[in-house]
Design an enzyme around this catalytic site. Sequence first.
Site, PDB file in Angstrom:
ATOM      1  CB  ALA A 168      10.042   2.742  -7.494  1.00  0.00           C
ATOM      2  CD  GLU A 211      18.092  18.770   5.257  1.00  0.00           C
ATOM      3  OE1 GLU A 211      18.105  18.282   6.357  1.00  0.00           O
ATOM      4  OE2 GLU A 211      17.190  18.840   4.550  1.00  0.00           O
ATOM      5  N   GLY A 239      10.267  14.044   3.663  1.00  0.00           N
ATOM      6  CA  GLY A 239      10.005  12.541   3.448  1.00  0.00           C
ATOM      7  C   GLY A 239       8.651  11.988   3.356  1.00  0.00           C
ATOM      8  CG  HIS A 251      37.528   7.462 -26.115  1.00  0.00           C
ATOM      9  ND1 HIS A 251      37.695   8.317 -24.971  1.00  0.00           N
ATOM     10  CD2 HIS A 251      38.153   8.129 -27.255  1.00  0.00           C
ATOM     11  CE1 HIS A 251      38.133   9.494 -25.402  1.00  0.00           C
ATOM     12  NE2 HIS A 251      38.587   9.468 -26.775  1.00  0.00           N
ATOM     13  CB  THR A 268      -0.852  -0.078   1.226  1.00  0.00           C
ATOM     14  OG1 THR A 268      -0.440  -0.273   2.410  1.00  0.00           O
ATOM     15  CG2 THR A 268      -2.033  -1.062   1.155  1.00  0.00           C
ATOM     16  N   GLY A 315      16.270  16.859   0.665  1.00  0.00           N
ATOM     17  CA  GLY A 315      16.327  15.383   0.175  1.00  0.00           C
ATOM     18  C   GLY A 315      16.052  15.424  -1.352  1.00  0.00           C
TER      19      GLY A 315
END
Length: 468
Positions: free
Chosen positions: A322, A205, A273, A446, A145, A184
Amino acid sequence: MSTYDVAVIGSGPGGYVAAIRCAQLGLKTAIIEKYSTMGGTCLNVGCIPSKALLDSSHHYEDALKHFEDHGIEIPGEVKLNLEKMMGRKATVVEQTTKGIAFLMDKNKINTYEGVGSFKDKTHINIASAEGEDVTIEAKHTIIATGSKPSSLPFIDLDKERIITSTEALKLKEVPKHMLVIGGGVIGLELGQVYKRLGAEVTVIEYMDRIIPTMDAAQSKELAKVMKKQKVKFALSHKVTAVENTGDEVVIKATDKKGKEVEFKGDYCLVSVGRKPFTDGLEADNAGIKINDRKQVEVNEHLQTNVENIYAIGDVIKGAMLAHKAEEEGVFVAETIAGQKPHIDYNLIPGVVYTWPEVASVGKTEEQLKEDRVEYASGQFPMRALGRSRASGDIDGFVKILTNKETDEVLGVHMVGARVADLIAEAVVAMEFRASAEDIARMSHAHPTYAEAVKEAALAATGDRALHV
């Protein structure tokens, strides 16, 4: 009543991947999703739409600032059509979510739209938006969920001026000054989107550096680059109040000296968050343990205390990624089928999709010091690569950390163009317990950005980098 071998609650990356793998293994499978589109947060209001806006805003910024360097002249003024940009994002989301629905049909997975909740450990009630309930029976259930944005207790998220990432992905105007609480991944990505589109952006922050869970060298490099892009940072600031005064948001905070500081802008993005989403599960009916952080408790097999019920992704402990959820979905499906899969959480990479990108896997230098591991470090700057100079993407580096005695790669940390893709090389190397010498001996085409990995490996084996 329909009966299934496995029922999956939630159709995000963990849930839909778990359902597909279960079906591949011959298990009769159902998936339950409360919204009308599949894909969960990631596909609808997270990973996919944010990357669409990051790419679109990057093109816009290039047209404004960098095309001329490449000899491309655009007659007239470069104009932003925000509505069209948001429309493109919506199209990408629609195509992706329809793709998941196609995969459900292809794999003969039965889909139910509605809120899934436990009646007991083998029966799930599905309450549809139309008010019609359906009950199914499942031998095994996988809880997937996901999560929702976190906030601070004193913040009133009005979703107009004081917003989360969900609202930030569908603004109808470019903010004049976007205040971002949280340095973040989400705050930096969306902050960069709107900075490119013309907003002033200030990131506030609490910690003393941005992306504080990643290697300190990455934090320092990304902060340096974003400051060049005119993003402002207020580090070591504790937010104490956020108020919408009408057309303005006022934030009060205290700095590291305890002095009160005030910030003003027209939008405030709260990106502190995410938190597990277990509301509506009625977990008690099945006897499932949920801890104080609202996480579903699981053992090393991702099994809850109820033996036939499992949980994966953001709703359990660990990084909210994820691809972590996808790995767990496959792990649980194979466990239910009687196989013996494994996950090495140390080898799940983390990525920040700013530009330059930031990618990391394994131990950081700070973790190795804390664990008192004797290590060697090799670092190579992107600006020394011909490919970087050709594209104009000269910011960043690749750093490889190895066991000083055995040369085994313990961590790889990157900042630069396309490092979100490049980190996979490091994951492969570490999965097979490669040494820095192994990587250094591999031929890298390269000119490519990947040459920085080889050069960093050479540096880690004794200052052998060739192009610095």
